[in-house]
Motif scaffolding. Structure first.
Motif, PDB file in Angstrom:
ATOM      1  N   TYR A   1      -8.221  35.071   4.832  1.00  0.00           N
ATOM      2  CA  TYR A   1      -8.201  35.034   6.297  1.00  0.00           C
ATOM      3  C   TYR A   1      -7.908  33.616   6.784  1.00  0.00           C
ATOM      4  CZ  TYR A   1      -9.687  35.660  11.158  1.00  0.00           C
ATOM      5  OH  TYR A   1      -9.717  35.712  12.529  1.00  0.00           O
TER       6      TYR A   1
ATOM      7  N   ILE B   1      -8.196  31.144   9.983  1.00  0.00           N
ATOM      8  CA  ILE B   1      -8.896  30.983  11.258  1.00  0.00           C
ATOM      9  C   ILE B   1      -7.903  30.693  12.374  1.00  0.00           C
ATOM     10  CG2 ILE B   1     -10.580  29.566  12.500  1.00  0.00           C
ATOM     11  CD1 ILE B   1     -11.997  29.102   9.863  1.00  0.00           C
ATOM     12  N   ASN B   2      -8.066  31.376  13.519  1.00  0.00           N
ATOM     13  CA  ASN B   2      -7.160  31.199  14.652  1.00  0.00           C
ATOM     14  C   ASN B   2      -7.854  30.521  15.833  1.00  0.00           C
ATOM     15  OD1 ASN B   2      -8.592  33.265  16.153  1.00  0.00           O
ATOM     16  ND2 ASN B   2      -7.535  34.787  14.894  1.00  0.00           N
TER      17      ASN B   2
ATOM     18  N   LYS C   1      -8.802  31.634  18.760  1.00  0.00           N
ATOM     19  CA  LYS C   1      -9.922  32.372  19.344  1.00  0.00           C
ATOM     20  C   LYS C   1     -11.194  32.157  18.527  1.00  0.00           C
ATOM     21  CE  LYS C   1     -11.072  36.968  21.130  1.00  0.00           C
ATOM     22  NZ  LYS C   1     -10.612  38.375  21.250  1.00  0.00           N
ATOM     23  N   ASP C   2     -11.038  32.099  17.204  1.00  0.00           N
ATOM     24  CA  ASP C   2     -12.199  31.842  16.340  1.00  0.00           C
ATOM     25  C   ASP C   2     -12.810  30.482  16.650  1.00  0.00           C
ATOM     26  OD1 ASP C   2     -11.876  34.253  14.924  1.00  0.00           O
ATOM     27  OD2 ASP C   2     -10.443  33.335  13.555  1.00  0.00           O
ATOM     28  N   TYR C   3     -11.948  29.478  16.866  1.00  0.00           N
ATOM     29  CA  TYR C   3     -12.446  28.132  17.155  1.00  0.00           C
ATOM     30  C   TYR C   3     -13.225  28.102  18.478  1.00  0.00           C
ATOM     31  CZ  TYR C   3      -9.759  26.157  13.291  1.00  0.00           C
ATOM     32  OH  TYR C   3      -9.281  25.845  12.042  1.00  0.00           O
TER      33      TYR C   3
ATOM     34  N   HIS D   1     -14.939  30.601  19.658  1.00  0.00           N
ATOM     35  CA  HIS D   1     -16.218  31.231  19.330  1.00  0.00           C
ATOM     36  C   HIS D   1     -17.135  30.269  18.575  1.00  0.00           C
ATOM     37  CE1 HIS D   1     -14.203  35.488  19.528  1.00  0.00           C
ATOM     38  NE2 HIS D   1     -14.390  34.939  20.704  1.00  0.00           N
TER      39      HIS D   1
ATOM     40  N   TYR E   1     -18.517  38.059  15.968  1.00  0.00           N
ATOM     41  CA  TYR E   1     -17.963  38.053  14.617  1.00  0.00           C
ATOM     42  C   TYR E   1     -18.105  39.393  13.880  1.00  0.00           C
ATOM     43  CZ  TYR E   1     -18.634  33.082  15.683  1.00  0.00           C
ATOM     44  OH  TYR E   1     -18.618  31.851  16.287  1.00  0.00           O
TER      45      TYR E   1
ATOM     46  N   LYS F   1     -14.988  40.430  12.035  1.00  0.00           N
ATOM     47  CA  LYS F   1     -14.326  39.399  11.251  1.00  0.00           C
ATOM     48  C   LYS F   1     -14.628  39.583   9.757  1.00  0.00           C
ATOM     49  CE  LYS F   1     -12.609  37.180  14.781  1.00  0.00           C
ATOM     50  NZ  LYS F   1     -11.146  37.093  14.983  1.00  0.00           N
TER      51      LYS F   1
ATOM     52  N   THR G   1     -19.081  30.688   6.740  1.00  0.00           N
ATOM     53  CA  THR G   1     -17.962  30.196   7.554  1.00  0.00           C
ATOM     54  C   THR G   1     -18.384  30.008   9.008  1.00  0.00           C
ATOM     55  OG1 THR G   1     -16.327  31.255   6.128  1.00  0.00           O
ATOM     56  CG2 THR G   1     -15.638  30.731   8.378  1.00  0.00           C
ATOM     57  N   ILE G   2     -19.116  30.979   9.530  1.00  0.00           N
ATOM     58  CA  ILE G   2     -19.568  30.893  10.925  1.00  0.00           C
ATOM     59  C   ILE G   2     -20.438  29.661  11.132  1.00  0.00           C
ATOM     60  CG2 ILE G   2     -20.971  31.999  12.711  1.00  0.00           C
ATOM     61  CD1 ILE G   2     -20.226  34.696  11.347  1.00  0.00           C
TER      62      ILE G   2
END
Length: 315
Positions: A57, A59-60, A62-64, A66, A169, A172, A178-179
């Protein structure tokens, strides 16, 4: 099952309040959080990278966003209040009251997720809050009510952080390592911004006007010396870094009912450590409160264990 991770995480997390007390107030709450969570993020990052490689995966953006929100709730808000509370309360009281985040999380999850509270769990939560009330003993409280308010805000916002994580998440492929690692990096960056602002004249004037002069000119390295460097390293590397890593492995290698023991035993371990290392006096009403909280945690643990067995039986 691999219980070693459970016991390591439980021991390290339970020693946090004692470790903060042993610094002798040498560090500003925001400063301490900045240092310890930066070190923890570095320790957890390789675990995160391993997880991302397994899931393939990327990370994009939107993830950043979050991660930035999670970092703000956990580090900037909850952990700042948490570290500050230890200045107003006995170490064991702060440690036990912070454990209320577990029960706050259950309540929030009941209303905002599909994880509903059963009748037995509901009664257990009520028992736990009765235990917290007896522990505080509001009619004859010998500590600081401000400290109780501060640690309660910390526990509640930590529960909100956990809830936001469940919602943001849930779809995800990556999980806690990772979170948490990325949220820690963002939380540290946000703290750096706030520290920078605390050194500006407009911010200083505003903070002073509302009685928050504690947050003016927040240091980064001031106060670190050879007398407290060892306890600082213990807080950063062991409690925060290895503590969170052990907790992740406990969750990964054990059923939820077993990994949840990490916070179930903290109300018992925290006062024992405070009594041994700080000489804290544990009053009879506090023992009653601790027992009630522990019994409530045990009931919840047993019910969770039964649920897991039922799920396995239907597979």
């Amino acid at each position: 099952m691999n219980l070693i991770y459970v016991f390591v995480a439980a021991f390290l997390f339970s020693s946090m309040e004692v470790a903060i007390k042993l610094t002798g107030g040498a560090f500003h709450p925001v400063q301490l959080n900045l240092i310890r969570f930066f070190v923890a993020a570095l320790i957890l990052f390789p675990i995160s990278e391993r997880e991302l490689k397994k899931t393939h995966y990327k990370i994009n953006g939107k993830d950043y966003i979050h991660f930035a929100l999670s970092g703000f709730l956990c580090i900037v808000v909850s952990m700042t209040f948490y570290t500050l509370s230890v200045s107003f309360l006995d170490a064991h009281v702060a440690g036990i009251l912070f454990c209320s985040n577990t029960f706050f999380s259950m309540i929030l999850a009941h209303f905002f997720t599909s994880e509903k509270i059963s009748r037995r769990t509901f009664y257990s939560v009520l028992l736990s809050f009765a235990g917290f009330l007896i522990l505080v003993n509001p009619l004859h409280f010998k500590g600081s009510f401000l400290g109780v308010i501060i640690i309660s805000i910390s526990a509640l916002t930590f529960s909100l952080y956990a809830l936001v994580g469940k919602i943001l998440y849930k779809d995800k492929p990556f999980k806690a390592p990772t979170i948490t690692s990325h949220s820690f990096f963002f939380g540290v960056a946000e703290l750096l911004i706030l520290i920078g602002l605390s050194h500006t004249a407009p911010a200083a004037t505003f903070l002073n006007s509302i009685g928050l002069d504690l947050f003016i000119d927040i240091p980064i390295f001031t106060g670190i010396n050879r007398d407290n460097i060892l306890i600082l390293l213990y807080i950063c590397i062991f409690v925060t870094g290895i503590g969170f890593a052990s907790h992740f492995f406990a969750v990964e290698k054990n059923p939820v009912s077993i990994s949840s023991l990490v916070f179930a035993v903290k109300p018992v371990l925290s006062p024992i450590m405070a009594a041994i290392f700080l000489g804290d006096i544990i009053y009879p009403h506090e023992v009653v409160g601790i027992v009630m909280i522990s019994v409530a945690s045990s009931f919840i643990f047993m019910e969770q264990s039964v649920k897991e067995k039922r799920v396995k039986a239907h597979l």
